[in-house]
Design a protein around this motif. Sequence first.
Motif, PDB file in Angstrom:
ATOM      1  N   ASN A  50      63.991 -46.136 -62.918  1.00  0.00           N
ATOM      2  CA  ASN A  50      63.830 -45.936 -64.358  1.00  0.00           C
ATOM      3  C   ASN A  50      65.006 -46.504 -65.143  1.00  0.00           C
ATOM      4  O   ASN A  50      64.821 -46.974 -66.277  1.00  0.00           O
ATOM      5  CB  ASN A  50      63.659 -44.445 -64.658  1.00  0.00           C
ATOM      6  N   ALA A  54      64.532 -49.390 -67.973  1.00  0.00           N
ATOM      7  CA  ALA A  54      65.011 -49.237 -69.348  1.00  0.00           C
ATOM      8  C   ALA A  54      65.976 -50.322 -69.773  1.00  0.00           C
ATOM      9  O   ALA A  54      66.229 -50.485 -70.974  1.00  0.00           O
ATOM     10  CB  ALA A  54      65.675 -47.867 -69.514  1.00  0.00           C
ATOM     11  N   THR A  55      66.514 -51.092 -68.824  1.00  0.00           N
ATOM     12  CA  THR A  55      67.530 -52.080 -69.173  1.00  0.00           C
ATOM     13  C   THR A  55      67.154 -53.519 -68.822  1.00  0.00           C
ATOM     14  O   THR A  55      67.750 -54.449 -69.368  1.00  0.00           O
ATOM     15  CB  THR A  55      68.859 -51.754 -68.461  1.00  0.00           C
ATOM     16  N   ALA A  86      59.344 -46.871 -69.389  1.00  0.00           N
ATOM     17  CA  ALA A  86      60.723 -47.052 -69.832  1.00  0.00           C
ATOM     18  C   ALA A  86      60.934 -48.475 -70.358  1.00  0.00           C
ATOM     19  O   ALA A  86      61.583 -48.683 -71.392  1.00  0.00           O
ATOM     20  CB  ALA A  86      61.681 -46.758 -68.682  1.00  0.00           C
ATOM     21  N   ALA A  90      62.130 -49.301 -74.326  1.00  0.00           N
ATOM     22  CA  ALA A  90      63.453 -49.859 -74.599  1.00  0.00           C
ATOM     23  C   ALA A  90      63.427 -51.329 -74.992  1.00  0.00           C
ATOM     24  O   ALA A  90      64.230 -51.769 -75.825  1.00  0.00           O
ATOM     25  CB  ALA A  90      64.346 -49.675 -73.369  1.00  0.00           C
ATOM     26  N   THR A  91      62.518 -52.097 -74.403  1.00  0.00           N
ATOM     27  CA  THR A  91      62.578 -53.553 -74.542  1.00  0.00           C
ATOM     28  C   THR A  91      62.544 -54.066 -75.979  1.00  0.00           C
ATOM     29  O   THR A  91      63.273 -55.014 -76.304  1.00  0.00           O
ATOM     30  CB  THR A  91      61.451 -54.199 -73.713  1.00  0.00           C
ATOM     31  N   VAL A 119      67.502 -47.061 -75.054  1.00  0.00           N
ATOM     32  CA  VAL A 119      67.691 -47.018 -73.604  1.00  0.00           C
ATOM     33  C   VAL A 119      67.670 -45.587 -73.090  1.00  0.00           C
ATOM     34  O   VAL A 119      67.029 -45.275 -72.077  1.00  0.00           O
ATOM     35  CB  VAL A 119      69.008 -47.716 -73.212  1.00  0.00           C
ATOM     36  N   ALA A 122      64.163 -44.142 -73.336  1.00  0.00           N
ATOM     37  CA  ALA A 122      63.313 -44.794 -72.339  1.00  0.00           C
ATOM     38  C   ALA A 122      63.582 -44.241 -70.947  1.00  0.00           C
ATOM     39  O   ALA A 122      62.651 -43.928 -70.191  1.00  0.00           O
ATOM     40  CB  ALA A 122      63.551 -46.307 -72.366  1.00  0.00           C
ATOM     41  N   PHE A 123      64.857 -44.118 -70.584  1.00  0.00           N
ATOM     42  CA  PHE A 123      65.222 -43.625 -69.256  1.00  0.00           C
ATOM     43  C   PHE A 123      64.727 -42.191 -69.046  1.00  0.00           C
ATOM     44  O   PHE A 123      64.105 -41.875 -68.028  1.00  0.00           O
ATOM     45  CB  PHE A 123      66.732 -43.696 -69.068  1.00  0.00           C
ATOM     46  N   GLY A 126      60.882 -42.046 -68.849  1.00  0.00           N
ATOM     47  CA  GLY A 126      60.409 -42.528 -67.550  1.00  0.00           C
ATOM     48  C   GLY A 126      60.629 -41.513 -66.449  1.00  0.00           C
ATOM     49  O   GLY A 126      59.755 -41.302 -65.590  1.00  0.00           O
TER      50      GLY A 126
END
Length: 317
Positions: A50, A54-55, A86, A90-91, A119, A122-123, A126
Motif C-alpha cells: 500500500n 500510494a507513492t 491507494a 494519491a496519484t 499520500v 491513500a495509504f 488502502g
Amino acid sequence: MDWLGTVLDYSKEFGEVAVFGFLFAGFLQAVARPTVVARYLSGYSLWRANAIGATVGFFTPLCCCTAIPTALALWRGGSRPGPACAFLIATPWFNWYGLVALWIFLGWQMALVVAGSGVLIAFLTGMIIDWQSTDRCTARSLATEVPETVCTTTSCSVKSGSACCSTVDVVGSGKFFDFSHPWKKLQMAGTNAWALARELLPWIVAGILIGATVKTWLPTAWISALEARDWLTPVLALSFATLLYADSLGSLPLVNALLQKGLGPGNGMILLIAGVGSNIATLGPIYREMGTRVAILYACCVMTLALLLGILWNLFL
C-alpha cells in the motif's frame, strides 16, 4: 475587465505546465507496463504494497480521469484492492506534474499539504480496505504470469473496460518500461498526449472560468463568515467536494480563488482531495470492479480522513 484579466492569468499559469505535461504523460503511457507494477504490489507485505501504491504514481503524471483506468488495470493485473485504491487516491496530486501545478497555483506550502495529505489518506485507505476486504486479498504470486494490458490512448473508457487496449504476451518480462519499436512508441505518445488534452481541456477551461468568477465577484465577507464557524466549514467543504465532480487540475483555479478570499488551508485540501476521491465518477468503477464493500470503505475512508486532516491543518497552519 478584472474577470478577463484573471482568466488570462489562469490560462497562462496552466500553459506553463500543460504542454510539456501532456507530452510527457503520453510518452509514459506508451512505454510503461502497469502489470509489472501490479506484480510487485501483489508480492509485497500489506503495508509495503500500500505504501508503494500510494507513492508509485509520482512518476506517472496522471489526472483523476486517467488514473481510474490505470488503477483498474493494476487491479485486473493481480493487485490487491488496497494498493489499487491507494494509487487512485494519491496519484492525481502526488506526481511531479501535479506538484508543479499545485506550486504554481497555490504556493509551496499548500502543494506539500495537499500532496502529503493525499499520500497519507491513500495509504491508510488502502490498508483499511485490505484488512476488511475478503475479495481477492490473497494476491497472485510474483511467479504468476499475467498478460499485460497496453493502452494505446489515455482516454480509455472506464465503462468499456479495455475496449481501447490490446493484450500482449510479456512472459518473462520484468521491466517497468518497454522502449522497443521507438518510432511506434513516439507515434503512440503523440496520440496519447492529444487524447489526454481533448479529455482534460473542457475541465480546465471550466475550472478557469469558475475560478475567475469566484475570485472576481465572490464577496470576501462570505468566506470570512464561514471561517468564523470552524466546526462547520470543513463539513461544508466535504459536502461540496463529494457532490461536485471536477478534474483535479480543473479544481485548482477555484481553490486558488477561495484561498485568496480567506478559506482555510485545510478546507482547500478537503476540496481538492475529496473532490477527486469520493465522487460518483470514481466510486462507480470501484463498485463495478471491486464490489460494494470496497466502494463503501473507499468512500468512508477518504471522506473521514480528509475531514480530520483538514481540521488539523486549519488549526496548525
